[in-house]
Design an enzyme around this catalytic site. Structure first.
Site, short mmCIF file in Angstrom:
data_model
loop_
_atom_site.label_atom_id
_atom_site.label_comp_id
_atom_site.label_asym_id
_atom_site.label_seq_id
_atom_site.Cartn_x
_atom_site.Cartn_y
_atom_site.Cartn_z
N ARG A 169 0.85 -1.18 0.00
CA ARG A 169 0.00 0.00 0.00
C ARG A 169 0.89 1.24 0.00
O ARG A 169 1.92 1.28 0.68
CB ARG A 169 -0.93 0.02 1.22
CG ARG A 169 -2.00 -1.06 1.21
CD ARG A 169 -3.01 -0.85 0.07
NE ARG A 169 -4.09 -1.82 0.10
CZ ARG A 169 -4.08 -2.97 -0.57
NH1 ARG A 169 -3.03 -3.29 -1.32
NH2 ARG A 169 -5.13 -3.79 -0.50
N GLU B 71 -2.75 8.11 -4.62
CA GLU B 71 -3.02 7.18 -5.71
C GLU B 71 -4.43 7.42 -6.24
O GLU B 71 -5.38 7.39 -5.44
CB GLU B 71 -2.88 5.75 -5.17
CG GLU B 71 -2.85 4.68 -6.24
CD GLU B 71 -2.54 3.30 -5.64
OE1 GLU B 71 -3.41 2.41 -5.76
OE2 GLU B 71 -1.45 3.12 -5.07
N HIS C 220 -0.62 0.24 -9.77
CA HIS C 220 -1.27 -0.71 -8.86
C HIS C 220 -1.90 -1.88 -9.64
O HIS C 220 -3.07 -2.22 -9.47
CB HIS C 220 -2.35 0.00 -8.03
CG HIS C 220 -2.64 -0.70 -6.73
ND1 HIS C 220 -3.06 -0.04 -5.60
CD2 HIS C 220 -2.56 -2.01 -6.37
CE1 HIS C 220 -3.25 -0.91 -4.61
NE2 HIS C 220 -2.94 -2.11 -5.07
#
Length: 316
Positions: free
Chosen positions: A225, A254, A273
């Site tokens: 993360r 993000e 991601h």
């Protein structure tokens, strides 16, 4: 019993899921399409849903996530007495191979040669780095970190793992420590690989002070993360060449804003991601296997695989 399935299954996969459960009612609805009405009478949910909708899941007894992270699901989101399981074990293959790919790209300057190819430039980019013989520090020894460590060991590296609590040393890990050892291990590592969930305990785990402990030739990798790394401190360390580079599949914020300096750094490999997800079809098959095995256990009241401790957000 109604089972809500939010996984993007094809017809063959739906048949595989239902094969031994013909007496159950399966409702297929992609996560983005789940409504209050769809979720209201589901006893079991296979796949992620918006945590905000769980307050309407009046009959829910068990939620099987399609990812390893449990953020948003452990702070009273589920109805009382409902249990939560995750998909630990499904992502090690996809994410570990992604990590090796981007690591080679950075260490062998393949990103620079890809740019030169686009610009029709025939030019050497100078020295590259060897991976064999590197000391690899893996922070987060779940399925992803463990599989990555094993593969790096096979490439001739020395592997050191950091995990939340003491446990048995996995195959392919030379040394295993708890977090108290992190500051002692960071100055020794050539590659620091992070695969941690995002929570208050992991927030900015890699901060300015810990980045300052890394070698100048070290590479930081993050596939867990984005919030586990202090982005501003990382940018500064990269700009000042206090570390050699970074491979980031996750960032904070993000998505990464278009004007962010990380985009234009030649010593950074960025991906949006995507190291997990369903880019690798085998990942969805493995998630489906976990769902089927757990559904079999649920029906006969056997312990479920990957049961989450709601206090910690980790598997029990």
């Amino acid at each position: 019993m109604k089972i809500l399935v939010t996984l993007p299954l094809n017809e063959r996969q739906k048949e595989r899921l239902e094969m031994n459960f013909r007496h159950l009612e399966f409702c297929y609805c992609l996560q983005k399409d789940v409504t209050e009405e769809v979720i209201r009478d589901a006893e079991v949910i296979l796949g992620n849903v918006d945590p905000a909708l769980l307050k309407y899941a009046e009959e829910l007894k068990w939620l099987q996530l399609n990812n390893a992270g449990t953020e948003g699901f452990c702070d009273g989101a589920l109805p009382k007495d409902a249990v939560l399981t995750n998909a630990t074990g499904a992502y090690g293959l996809a994410i570990s191979e992604h990590m090796i790919g981007v690591l080679f790209e950075l260490q062998k300057k393949l990103n620079l040669y890809a740019r030169n190819q686009r610009e029709h430039v025939w030019r050497s980019e100078g020295h590259v780095h060897v991976i064999q013989g590197s000391r690899v520090l893996v922070i987060g020894m779940g399925d992803i970190g463990t599989v990555f460590a094993r593969k790096m060991k096979a490439l001739g590296c020395r592997t050191v793992g950091i995990k939340r609590r003491e446990g048995r040393k996995p195959e392919g890990v030379d040394d295993l420590y708890t977090l108290e050892r992190l500051e002692r291990e960071l100055p020794k590592a050539d590659i620091v690989a992070m695969s941690l969930p995002g929570n208050q305990d992991t927030y900015h785990m890699m901060n300015a002070e810990r980045l300052a402990l890394m070698k100048e030739n070290a590479v930081l990798m993050n596939v867990g993360r984005g919030i586990t790394v202090d982005t501003d401190a990382l940018v500064k360390a990269l700009q000042e060449k206090r570390i050699a580079g970074a491979c980031l599949d996750v960032t904070d914020p993000e998505p990464l804003p278009a004007e962010h300096p990380l985009w234009d750094m030649e010593n950074v490999i960025l991906t949006p991601h995507i190291s997990g997800g369903y880019a690798l079809p085998e990942t969805l098959e493995q998630i489906l296997t976990i769902c089927i095995e757990n559904l079999e256990c649920y029906m006969v009241q056997r312990p479920l695989r990957n049961l989450i401790d709601m206090k910690t957000g980790y598997c029990e």
